[in-house]
Design a protein around this motif. Structure first.
Motif, PDB file in Angstrom:
ATOM      1  N   GLU A   1       0.843  -1.194   0.000  1.00  0.00           N
ATOM      2  CA  GLU A   1       0.000   0.000   0.000  1.00  0.00           C
ATOM      3  C   GLU A   1       0.875   1.240   0.000  1.00  0.00           C
ATOM      4  N   VAL A   2       0.541   2.158  -0.912  1.00  0.00           N
ATOM      5  CA  VAL A   2       1.231   3.442  -1.005  1.00  0.00           C
ATOM      6  C   VAL A   2       0.163   4.525  -1.082  1.00  0.00           C
ATOM      7  N   ASP A   3       0.227   5.475  -0.168  1.00  0.00           N
ATOM      8  CA  ASP A   3      -0.740   6.587  -0.142  1.00  0.00           C
ATOM      9  C   ASP A   3      -2.179   6.101  -0.208  1.00  0.00           C
ATOM     10  N   GLY A   4      -2.482   5.053   0.550  1.00  0.00           N
ATOM     11  CA  GLY A   4      -3.843   4.545   0.648  1.00  0.00           C
ATOM     12  C   GLY A   4      -4.263   3.608  -0.470  1.00  0.00           C
ATOM     13  N   THR A   5      -3.363   3.345  -1.421  1.00  0.00           N
ATOM     14  CA  THR A   5      -3.689   2.461  -2.536  1.00  0.00           C
ATOM     15  C   THR A   5      -2.862   1.188  -2.446  1.00  0.00           C
ATOM     16  N   ALA A   6      -3.549   0.058  -2.269  1.00  0.00           N
ATOM     17  CA  ALA A   6      -2.867  -1.243  -2.227  1.00  0.00           C
ATOM     18  C   ALA A   6      -2.882  -1.839  -3.625  1.00  0.00           C
ATOM     19  N   ARG A   7      -1.693  -2.263  -4.063  1.00  0.00           N
ATOM     20  CA  ARG A   7      -1.552  -2.870  -5.384  1.00  0.00           C
ATOM     21  C   ARG A   7      -0.552  -4.003  -5.291  1.00  0.00           C
ATOM     22  N   PRO A   8      -0.615  -4.946  -6.242  1.00  0.00           N
ATOM     23  CA  PRO A   8       0.396  -5.991  -6.266  1.00  0.00           C
ATOM     24  C   PRO A   8       1.793  -5.389  -6.437  1.00  0.00           C
ATOM     25  N   VAL A   9       2.762  -5.977  -5.765  1.00  0.00           N
ATOM     26  CA  VAL A   9       4.147  -5.512  -5.866  1.00  0.00           C
ATOM     27  C   VAL A   9       4.601  -5.559  -7.322  1.00  0.00           C
ATOM     28  N   ARG A  10       4.177  -6.571  -8.073  1.00  0.00           N
ATOM     29  CA  ARG A  10       4.585  -6.677  -9.478  1.00  0.00           C
ATOM     30  C   ARG A  10       4.112  -5.461 -10.278  1.00  0.00           C
ATOM     31  N   ASP A  11       2.976  -4.851  -9.904  1.00  0.00           N
ATOM     32  CA  ASP A  11       2.499  -3.655 -10.604  1.00  0.00           C
ATOM     33  C   ASP A  11       3.366  -2.442 -10.269  1.00  0.00           C
ATOM     34  N   TRP A  12       3.753  -2.316  -8.990  1.00  0.00           N
ATOM     35  CA  TRP A  12       4.663  -1.220  -8.616  1.00  0.00           C
ATOM     36  C   TRP A  12       5.979  -1.373  -9.380  1.00  0.00           C
ATOM     37  N   LEU A  13       6.468  -2.600  -9.463  1.00  0.00           N
ATOM     38  CA  LEU A  13       7.732  -2.858 -10.157  1.00  0.00           C
ATOM     39  C   LEU A  13       7.617  -2.501 -11.641  1.00  0.00           C
ATOM     40  N   ALA A  14       6.521  -2.861 -12.275  1.00  0.00           N
ATOM     41  CA  ALA A  14       6.340  -2.597 -13.705  1.00  0.00           C
ATOM     42  C   ALA A  14       6.369  -1.108 -14.016  1.00  0.00           C
ATOM     43  N   GLU A  15       6.023  -0.269 -13.049  1.00  0.00           N
ATOM     44  CA  GLU A  15       6.010   1.183 -13.270  1.00  0.00           C
ATOM     45  C   GLU A  15       7.380   1.830 -13.138  1.00  0.00           C
ATOM     46  N   LEU A  16       8.355   1.092 -12.602  1.00  0.00           N
ATOM     47  CA  LEU A  16       9.691   1.661 -12.454  1.00  0.00           C
ATOM     48  C   LEU A  16      10.388   1.745 -13.807  1.00  0.00           C
ATOM     49  N   ASP A  17      11.314   2.659 -13.919  1.00  0.00           N
ATOM     50  CA  ASP A  17      12.127   2.815 -15.105  1.00  0.00           C
ATOM     51  C   ASP A  17      12.821   1.489 -15.439  1.00  0.00           C
TER      52      ASP A  17
END
Length: 178
Positions: free
Chosen positions: A139-155
């Motif tokens: 969870e980041v700033d109240g939004t929980a998402r799969p870690v794989r989605d956070w990773l996909a957004e990285l450069d």
């Protein structure tokens, strides 16, 4: 019950021995250990590359601050000196996430902010985390998402900078690199 995700890293001295000291120090609290990765330093300070891994731990007697204190004790035993923010270190043990009684623990305390406020920006945390917990959520700033989605957004360069090694931290732990 308290389960935590610990990010461990070292770029001074015997880096692998420093990481192994964490796994050894945690003993039977270790649930899983990721493979070891080599990564470029983060934060803009000139220094050598790191070895990084994720350790999943569990202990019904530990709360979030206990994981923090235990990690700091391991850092001190490794001779960690805190002089430069994001500087070189013998050992770094960060509490990324803590779950108590099935619920994610949240804290805005400056000493221990949880979930870790920068974990979603750090491929060296997300990649090994997915190795040991493929369905992990953050969870980041109240939004929980799969870690794989956070990773996909990285450069792409950030992701490519996290490179697997042949190093093994623990052969006796389920889910670890053997």
């Amino acid at each position: 019950m308290s389960r935590a995700v610990l990010s461990i890293g070292s770029n001074l001295g015997d880096r692998l021995a420093q990481l192994r000291s964490v796994v050894d120090g945690l003993g039977d609290r270790v649930v899983a250990v990721s493979p070891v990765y080599t990564t470029a330093p983060w934060g803009g300070v000139e220094q050598d590359d790191y070895l990084n891994a994720i350790v999943l731990v569990d202990d019904p007697r530990f709360g979030p601050n206990d994981w923090l204190r235990f990690g700091q004790q391991l850092e001190q035993a490794a001779g960690r000196v805190r002089e430069v923010r994001w500087g070189a270190r013998t050992l770094d043990v960060d509490v990324v996430l803590c779950v108590e009684e099935g619920a994610v623990y949240r804290s805005d305390d400056p000493e221990l902010t949880l979930p870790h406020p920068q974990a979603h920006n750090r491929a060296f945390v997300l990649i090994p985390w997915l190795d040991v917990q493929p369905d992990a959520e953050l969870e980041v700033d109240g939004t929980a998402r799969p870690v794989r989605d956070w990773l996909a957004e990285l450069d792409a360069g950030e992701r490519a900078g996290v490179r697997p090694t042949e190093f093994v931290l623990s052969a006796a732990t389920e889910g670890s690199a053997s």
